[in-house]
Design an enzyme around this catalytic site. Structure first.
Site, PDB file in Angstrom:
ATOM      1  N   ASP A  28       0.870  -1.156   0.000  1.00  0.00           N
ATOM      2  CA  ASP A  28       0.000   0.000   0.000  1.00  0.00           C
ATOM      3  C   ASP A  28       0.922   1.225   0.000  1.00  0.00           C
ATOM      4  OD1 ASP A  28      -2.241   1.750   0.780  1.00  0.00           O
ATOM      5  OD2 ASP A  28      -1.241   1.771   2.719  1.00  0.00           O
ATOM      6  N   ASP A  46      -1.648  -0.573   5.934  1.00  0.00           N
ATOM      7  CA  ASP A  46      -1.841   0.001   7.259  1.00  0.00           C
ATOM      8  C   ASP A  46      -3.280   0.389   7.565  1.00  0.00           C
ATOM      9  OD1 ASP A  46      -1.900   2.135   5.378  1.00  0.00           O
ATOM     10  OD2 ASP A  46      -1.699   3.522   7.047  1.00  0.00           O
ATOM     11  N   ASP A  62      -7.196  -1.407   3.555  1.00  0.00           N
ATOM     12  CA  ASP A  62      -6.312  -2.509   3.197  1.00  0.00           C
ATOM     13  C   ASP A  62      -6.756  -3.845   3.781  1.00  0.00           C
ATOM     14  OD1 ASP A  62      -4.604  -0.729   1.887  1.00  0.00           O
ATOM     15  OD2 ASP A  62      -3.629  -0.220   3.778  1.00  0.00           O
TER      16      ASP A  62
HETATM   17  P1  ADP Z   1      -3.457   4.253  -0.045  1.00  0.00           P
HETATM   18  O1  ADP Z   1      -4.127   3.132  -0.740  1.00  0.00           O
HETATM   19  O2  ADP Z   1      -2.261   4.761  -0.770  1.00  0.00           O
HETATM   20  O3  ADP Z   1      -3.149   3.965   1.393  1.00  0.00           O
HETATM   21  P2  ADP Z   1      -5.974   5.429   0.513  1.00  0.00           P
HETATM   22  O4  ADP Z   1      -6.748   4.438  -0.268  1.00  0.00           O
HETATM   23  O5  ADP Z   1      -5.978   5.302   1.989  1.00  0.00           O
HETATM   24  O6  ADP Z   1      -4.477   5.468  -0.032  1.00  0.00           O
HETATM   25  O7  ADP Z   1      -6.483   6.865   0.146  1.00  0.00           O
HETATM   26  C1  ADP Z   1      -6.644   7.202  -1.183  1.00  0.00           C
HETATM   27  C2  ADP Z   1      -7.139   8.602  -1.316  1.00  0.00           C
HETATM   28  O8  ADP Z   1      -8.429   8.706  -0.731  1.00  0.00           O
HETATM   29  C3  ADP Z   1      -6.290   9.603  -0.615  1.00  0.00           C
HETATM   30  O9  ADP Z   1      -5.210  10.006  -1.404  1.00  0.00           O
HETATM   31  C4  ADP Z   1      -7.283  10.713  -0.372  1.00  0.00           C
HETATM   32  O10 ADP Z   1      -7.382  11.508  -1.529  1.00  0.00           O
HETATM   33  C5  ADP Z   1      -8.591   9.987  -0.155  1.00  0.00           C
HETATM   34  N1  ADP Z   1      -8.897   9.834   1.261  1.00  0.00           N
HETATM   35  C6  ADP Z   1      -8.982   8.693   1.977  1.00  0.00           C
HETATM   36  N2  ADP Z   1      -9.294   8.920   3.249  1.00  0.00           N
HETATM   37  C7  ADP Z   1      -9.394  10.249   3.389  1.00  0.00           C
HETATM   38  C8  ADP Z   1      -9.704  11.133   4.478  1.00  0.00           C
HETATM   39  N3  ADP Z   1      -9.942  10.679   5.718  1.00  0.00           N
HETATM   40  N4  ADP Z   1      -9.719  12.444   4.225  1.00  0.00           N
HETATM   41  C9  ADP Z   1      -9.484  12.916   2.997  1.00  0.00           C
HETATM   42  N5  ADP Z   1      -9.194  12.157   1.935  1.00  0.00           N
HETATM   43  C10 ADP Z   1      -9.146  10.839   2.106  1.00  0.00           C
HETATM   44 MG    MG Z   2      -2.803   3.252   3.408  1.00  0.00          MG
END
Ligand code: ADP
Ligand code: MG
Length: 626
Positions: free
Chosen positions: A321, A517, A521
């Site tokens: 991730d 994390d 995920d």
């Molecule tokens: P990754 O898979 O890289 O861990 P996430 O799936 O957790 O990323 O998040 C992807 C996108 O979703 C972030 O880049 C953000 O734009 C949006 N996002 C997720 N959770 C939040 C939140 N709590 N507040 C604002 N944006 C969020």
């Molecule tokens: Mg993440």
């Protein structure tokens, strides 16, 4: 009796058994002793060495209706005594109890290391409230309470720093001895030590779900989840024990048939019983696995059992991730564009919305607000949409924050004024009310210091690498390039379900590990052959779904854990070959070459000790990042 007392008693009995054996040996080889003394010594050796396994064997037979190798050992020793080889029987029992003690020590070690943490937790904490700072029992603290940490004191709870800064010694939890600097926004763990600085910490988790509680659960669960080789050695131990007992009885008739006198035939059957006992096979696998689990736990890597450990050894593809795993997500807010109203009011709304979120982006935003002295507005009814954003309700109605996907969900369009920001290579968070976008925040996402080295080590070891993120392609590409990933290895714009699909696709190349994390995920962590959760500060859902937890947020620990897993697998192979090989030689020797009982005893127990010691080698060096 507690575990520790039990272990103490076991060692004590082993010692007595050896003393008895020593006296009897003295008589046999060096110095004739009074007959009464020799018999007393032998009797003591038989009782101290024989009663504990007899107790175990009878309990096993009574409760689970299973024959245990402990029973074989007792029967073999008695058979030896019956044919006038009492000394050999005593040697057998003494060596057996020694290897048992060693094995139990290794087993108890991992669990005790974690349980010791419990005692490190202070009983009380200094709670800051309307009535001032008062001392309260830790059990009374609830999430949201604020506690004061003084220098030199142990941290009573899992929390987040809201005021002050300083260094913490987190070695109890992460295995890393270097002090870690903590500033507002950073997580602190229960049972770590505040070295300097005065910190105000907001309680994040109560006692039941604390770091230490999680660690204890992980280690306890570890016992239940057995690996294929552990199951093999268990199965072998049970089936084979019956076969050996029956076979030895039948062999007596065989030896009689080929012309041995009755007493001689009994001696040879007893020798065969010793030679064929599968002690070494049964102990070879757990000795290695438990030592490895314990070494890993001390280094801040928790495996949920041998299955996870053996699984990690042959992982072909490591899928990561991005946000919170390869990157910190905490590099900070780099830009704010507000379409109407003041920047401070805007930030107060976003910070209010993100108040409860455990997403790294939320943490960065909260920290920015705290640094600017902006007080978050109260927001209720928060609801997280993994990989999209978050919605909630303030005084004026429903508001939302998130990425382009959230924008679509709300039926909003990207305002022209934000288009430039939205095309950049930084993570973008939009804030809106219904279909109206109010502004946007960019958050710089930076690779963790250790990520590049960890990926390089895995790649050098021949593993495939993948990056999977819910973030935009431009951000993913920039981070990926800095980490040395190829464009083909980067997957962006994913929803949680897409990560699962990609894990399945990767599984065609071989075993897949997924390292993540967050809440988003959990499905991929559960689906992958080996799920690795990053940091205990991460989401609880992720920790539940994972097979391995990296307590320190250091990816090099993953590479180190893989090395340990492979060493363990190699040692298990060596042990099984050694144990089965030695057994085969001894059995052939005792059937066809009239192997003397002393040689059978020494060969059998020597093999057992050798595999136990070979396994214990893994205990010697805890996991360390390179
Ligand atoms: P990754 O898979 O890289 O861990 P996430 O799936 O957790 O990323 O998040 C992807 C996108 O979703 C972030 O880049 C953000 O734009 C949006 N996002 C997720 N959770 C939040 C939140 N709590 N507040 C604002 N944006 C969020
Ligand atoms: Mg993440």
């Amino acid at each position: 009796m507690t575990e520790t007392e039990d272990d103490g008693a076991e060692l004590y009995l082993t010692l007595l058994c050896w003393i008895g054996l020593g006296i009897a040996t003295l008589d046999a080889f060096l110095q004739p002793l009074p007959v009464g003394l020799v018999w007393a010594a032998l009797g003591a050796a038989y009782l101290t060495g024989g009663l504990p396994p007899l107790r175990t064997a009878l309990a096993e037979l009574w409760h689970d209706h299973r024959l245990d190798i402990d029973l074989l050992m007792v029967v073999a020793a008695l058979a030896a005594a019956a044919v006038g080889a009492a000394l050999e029987g005593a040697v057998l029992l003494a060596l057996f109890s020694l290897s048992q003690s060693l094995e139990h020590r290794a087993m108890g070690k991992a669990r005790r290391a974690v349980e010791a943490l419990m005692q490190l937790r202070p009983e009380t904490a200094l709670r800051e409230g309307p009535e001032g700072v008062i001392e309260v029992p830790v059990a009374d603290l609830v999430p949201g309470d604020r506690v004061i940490l003084r220098p030199g004191a142990r941290v009573p709870v899992d929390g987040r720093v809201v005021l002050g800064s300083g260094h913490l010694d987190e070695s109890t939890v992460t295995g890393e001895s270097a002090p870690v600097r903590k500033e507002p926004g950073a997580h602190v763990h229960e049972a770590t030590v505040n070295l300097d600085g005065i910190l105000t910490v907001e309680v994040v988790r109560g006692l039941a779900t604390s770091t230490v509680a999680q660690m204890i659960r992980l280690v306890t669960e570890a016992q239940a989840m057995k690996s294929p080789s552990e199951r093999f050695s268990d199965w072998f131990g049970q089936r084979y024990t019956v076969a050996v007992l029956v076979g030895s009885v039948l062999s007596w008739f065989g030896f009689r048939y080929v012309g041995w006198p009755p007493g001689e035939a009994l001696y040879r059957s007893a020798t065969l019983l010793v030679a064929a006992s599968p002690c070494a096979v049964v102990i070879s696998v757990p000795a290695a696995i438990l030592s490895a689990l314990s070494a890993a736990a001390r280094g801040g890597v928790l495996f949920k059992g041998g299955a996870a450990l053996e699984g990690l050894a042959d992982v072909k593809v490591f899928a990561f991730d991005k946000t919170g795993t390869l990157t910190t997500g905490l590099a900070g807010v780099t830009g704010i564009t507000v379409l109407s109203g003041s920047e401070a009011d805007f930030l107060a709304r976003v910070a209010g919305l993100e108040a409860q979120s455990e997403h790294p982006i939320a943490e960065a935003i909260r920290r920015e607000a705290a640094e600017r002295g902006v007080v978050p507005v109260p927001v209720s009814d928060m609801r997280a949409y993994p990989s999209e954003g978050i919605t909630g309700r303030d005084a004026e109605g429903e508001i939302w924050a998130g990425n382009a996907r959230m924008l679509d969900r709300m039926g909003a369009a990207m305002p022209a004024a934000l288009a430039g920001m939205a095309d950049g290579a930084e993570t973008l968070v939009l804030l809106g009310r219904g279909p109206k976008v109010e502004g946007a925040i960019t958050v710089a996402d930076e690779p963790r210091e250790t990520a590049h080295a960890a990926l390089a080590e895995l790649r050098a070891a021949g593993a495939g690498l993948l990056m999977m993120t819910g973030d935009r392609r431009a951000v993913a590409a920039r981070i990926g390039a800095r980490l040395g990933l190829e464009p083909g290895e980067i997957h962006a714009g994913l929803l949680p379900g897409d990560k699962v699909t990609l894990v399945d696709t990767a599984a065609r190349q071989g075993r897949v590990a997924f390292i993540g994390d967050g809440v988003n995920d959990a499905a991929a962590l559960a689906r992958a052959d080996v799920g690795v959760a990053m940091g205990v500060a991460g989401s609880e859902v992720a920790l539940q779904a994972a097979d391995v937890a990296l307590m320190a947020e250091d990816l090099r620990k993953l590479a180190a854990a893989r090395r340990l897993a492979r060493r363990t697998a190699a040692i298990i192979r060596q042990n099984l070959v050694l144990a089965l090989g030695a057994m085969a030689c001894l059995v052939v020797g005792s059937i066809f070459f009239a192997l003397p009982m002393p040689l059978a005893v020494v060969g059998h127990e020597g093999g057992t000790l050798l595999v136990v010691l070979n396994g214990l080698r893994l205990l010697a060096d805890p996991i360390r990042a390179r």
